[in-house]
Design an enzyme around this catalytic site. Structure first.
Site, mmCIF file in Angstrom:
data_model
loop_
_atom_site.group_PDB
_atom_site.id
_atom_site.type_symbol
_atom_site.label_atom_id
_atom_site.label_comp_id
_atom_site.label_asym_id
_atom_site.label_seq_id
_atom_site.Cartn_x
_atom_site.Cartn_y
_atom_site.Cartn_z
ATOM 1 N N LYS A 72 0.843 -1.200 0.000
ATOM 2 C CA LYS A 72 0.000 0.000 0.000
ATOM 3 C C LYS A 72 0.878 1.250 0.000
ATOM 4 O O LYS A 72 1.864 1.321 0.743
ATOM 5 C CB LYS A 72 -0.915 -0.034 1.227
ATOM 6 C CG LYS A 72 -1.957 1.077 1.278
ATOM 7 C CD LYS A 72 -2.863 0.863 2.486
ATOM 8 C CE LYS A 72 -3.929 1.946 2.620
ATOM 9 N NZ LYS A 72 -4.819 1.705 3.772
ATOM 10 N N SER A 114 -9.755 -0.547 7.359
ATOM 11 C CA SER A 114 -9.212 -0.553 6.000
ATOM 12 C C SER A 114 -8.548 -1.856 5.600
ATOM 13 O O SER A 114 -8.276 -2.074 4.422
ATOM 14 C CB SER A 114 -8.206 0.596 5.834
ATOM 15 O OG SER A 114 -8.859 1.841 5.951
ATOM 16 N N SER A 167 -9.499 1.711 3.079
ATOM 17 C CA SER A 167 -8.705 2.531 2.187
ATOM 18 C C SER A 167 -7.720 1.720 1.359
ATOM 19 O O SER A 167 -7.145 2.208 0.391
ATOM 20 C CB SER A 167 -7.937 3.585 2.999
ATOM 21 O OG SER A 167 -7.067 2.986 3.942
#
Length: 602
Positions: free
Chosen positions: A78, A176, A152
């Site tokens: 990420k 997330s 997210s």
């Protein structure tokens, strides 16, 4: 994804160790899949393929390569986590910087043999559960393209769901690492706070952040956690929390479920029904369901965005808010700017209330091993979220927002595929430090669903009993002299191999007696419907023992992927077809043991 191709971390590492697949081939496959998937919104930056393959070839040349737990596994990270060689953007070009070293988590992955291939998209500054708040586009949900990917950690979850890589890192402050796991039919592991160092992570709420794991199976996720877990002097929030070992399913498991009338599904009857079916599955597995009061957990969840923790998000980007507010996504800007208005008195008032709620949670867990809740109450399309961005995002955090405030660990596991094609998942929650317990029960639940993993219809691998040594165990199928009681079975026992089960292949194999002294069997996969089911045994070996075992296998035998009668796949003995010219077809016997028994009486 082909049925014969290793998809899980365990299968990929086993293939690399056996020599049936090289790390360079695995890397090339990932890049080809990325091209075929053709979604530029998944990755914010992608490593040059030649560079990644060169690293894979260098890794394979190392003498200790086969002992590495993530030997040659392609990984994506990420893009709010530092990885050397990539910019860190947090999905905001104006914020972008070039790190001078890896985050601790990435450093530990590389040391375990993983190869980092790219940085994935996210809701900007990790603010959101929807995956639509990025200037780099909206990643396509891997299951149904009209659905949001979840956030997210949108890019990380869709990359695993779509089969581009078998392992990605996300982050989880308010859900997330869990909501996008449900929406992409994969496993999302949110460890205890401080278990994985956050050194090198762009914070969302620094006191609540944790790095999370996405994988196709619980065992894969737990293996990745074991590689990264451990204290780190570079992270003041790091804690020395022993991970513990995966154990057999407990004989007396007590799972907390909300009192009647407390669950919220926002009118989604299909999600409500799917949760009810999941509870029936837990009961069938032997768990006792115990009602608890969910209201204090809801109250805790409201503190996250209505309380002073929004100020932590504000601290991260306050300079950017002042100098270039238009560079921030409008929704992110609206949420974060509210943090500037909070006072010290607001903060202490909320901390006092949170401490009271933590005590209530402690009492809740006094006679409950873990909670089992929906991962999210419903699912939304991208169009719905774009039309109502804040309210629908908030709804998705119904069962996630309180978790880190209460210092719980979590494991999101697929539960079912609804009739409308929307995946449904449950999340197991327990006090910090019970990560291994959640993995121990979550893996059994996931296996019991018999769901395929991700979006490509890949069957779950055979579940290895944890009593054989934990998360770094590899199952292997044997069809000949290594069967129990036969001539070479001692080789498996000398390596501390444990028998898992006796079963049969799918009806797609032929068995031959090779012209060797003594005779050996050779099993070959043939066209569907042209073969028979062959009896075999599945044994379990540690990763190091597996490497020793397969390295000693003489030609023409090889280790490949075998499909079982129930649809699972497992590594096992196959034969090279070129040597079958003088071999005897003994398929009709259904197995080597019966053939040898008749040969002995002939």
């Amino acid at each position: 994804m082909g049925a014969e191709q290793p998809e899980t971390i365990a299968a990929i590492v086993a293939a690399h160790r056996a020599g049936t697949l090289t790390p360079a081939q695995t890397l090339a496959r990932s890049y080809q899949r990325i091209r075929d998937h053709n979604d530029p919104a998944v990755f914010i930056s992608l490593r040059d393929e030649k560079d990644a393959i060169a690293e894979a070839e260098k890794l394979a040349a190392r003498a200790d390569a086969a002992s590495l737990p993530l030997y040659g596994v392609p990984v994506a990270v990420k893009d709010n986590i530092d990885a050397l060689g990539f910019p860190t953007t947090a999905a905001c070009p104006a914020f972008s910087y070039t790190p001078t070293h890896d985050s601790t988590a990435v450093e530990r992955l590389r040391a375990a043999g993983a190869i980092i291939i790219g940085k994935t998209n996210l809701d900007q500054f990790a603010t959101g559960l929807v995956g639509v708040r990025s200037p780099y586009g909206i990643p396509k949900n891997s299951i149904r393209e009209d659905l949001i990917p979840g956030g997210s950690s949108s890019g990380s979850a869709t990359a695993v769901g779509a089969g581009l890589v078998p392992l990605t890192l996300g982050t989880d402050t308010a859900g997330s690492g869990r909501v996008p796991a449900m929406l992409n039919n994969i496993v999302g592991l949110k460890p205890s706070l401080g278990m994985i160092s956050t050194a090198g992570l762009v914070p969302a709420c620094r006191t609540l952040d944790c790095i999370s794991v996405f994988a196709l199976t619980v065992d894969d996720a737990a293996l990745a956690l074991s590689v990264m877990a451990g204290p780190d002097q570079a992270d003041p929030f790091s804690r020395d929390r022993p991970l513990g070992a995966i154990t057999p399913f407990p004989a007396t498991l007590r799972l907390g479920v909300p009192r009647n009338g407390q669950l919220i599904f926002f009118g989604d009857r299909k999600a409500e029904a799917a949760y009810g079916e999941a509870l029936k599955r837990w009961t069938a597995l032997g768990a006792t369901l115990v009602e608890f009061d969910l209201e204090p957990f809801y109250e805790t969840a409201r503190l996250l965005y209505e309380g002073p923790w929004v100020a932590e998000r504000y601290l991260v980007i306050k300079n950017l808010l002042a100098s270039a507010p238009d560079s921030i996504h409008p929704v992110t800007r609206e949420i974060t700017a509210a943090g500037a208005r909070l006072t010290a008195a607001d903060t202490f008032s909320a901390l006092y209330r949170l401490q009271g709620l933590r005590k209530i949670a402690e009492r809740t867990f006094a006679n409950i091993d873990a909670l089992v809740l929906p991962t999210a109450p419903t699912a939304y399309t991208t169009a719905q979220v774009l039309a109502n961005p804040i309210e629908l995002n908030s709804r998705l955090g119904t069962y996630t927002n309180f978790v880190n405030l209460l210092d719980l660990c979590g494991l999101a596991v697929p539960a079912s595929m609804r009739a409308d094609g929307i995946p449904f998942g449950i999340t197991l929650l327990a006090p910090a430090g019970r990560d291994a317990l959640l993995a121990s029960i979550g893996r059994v639940f996931h296996a019991d669903t018999k769901l395929t993993v991700g979006a490509k219809g890949v069957a779950q691998p055979a579940l290895t009993p944890p009593a054989t040594g934990g998360i770094d165990e590899i199952p292997i199928a044997v069809v000949g002299a290594h069967l129990s009681g036969m001539a070479l079975n001692g080789e498996l026992k000398a390596l501390n191999g444990k028998l898992i089960e006796a079963t049969r292949t799918a009806a797609d194999y032929k068995l031959y007696s090779l012209p060797t002294t003594p005779p050996k069997p050779g099993m070959l996969r043939v066209e569907a419907g042209k073969g028979s089911a062959i009896e075999l045994e599945i044994w379990s070996l540690s990763s190091s023992a597996f490497g020793k075992f397969v390295n000693a296998i003489p030609a023409p035998m090889a280790i490949g992927t075998i499909r079982l009668a129930d649809g699972r796949s497992v590594k096992g003995f196959l034969v090279e077809p070129a040597v079958l010219g003088e071999a005897r077809d003994i398929t009709a016997y259904g197995g080597w043991r019966k053939y040898m028994a008749e040969a002995a009486t002939a």
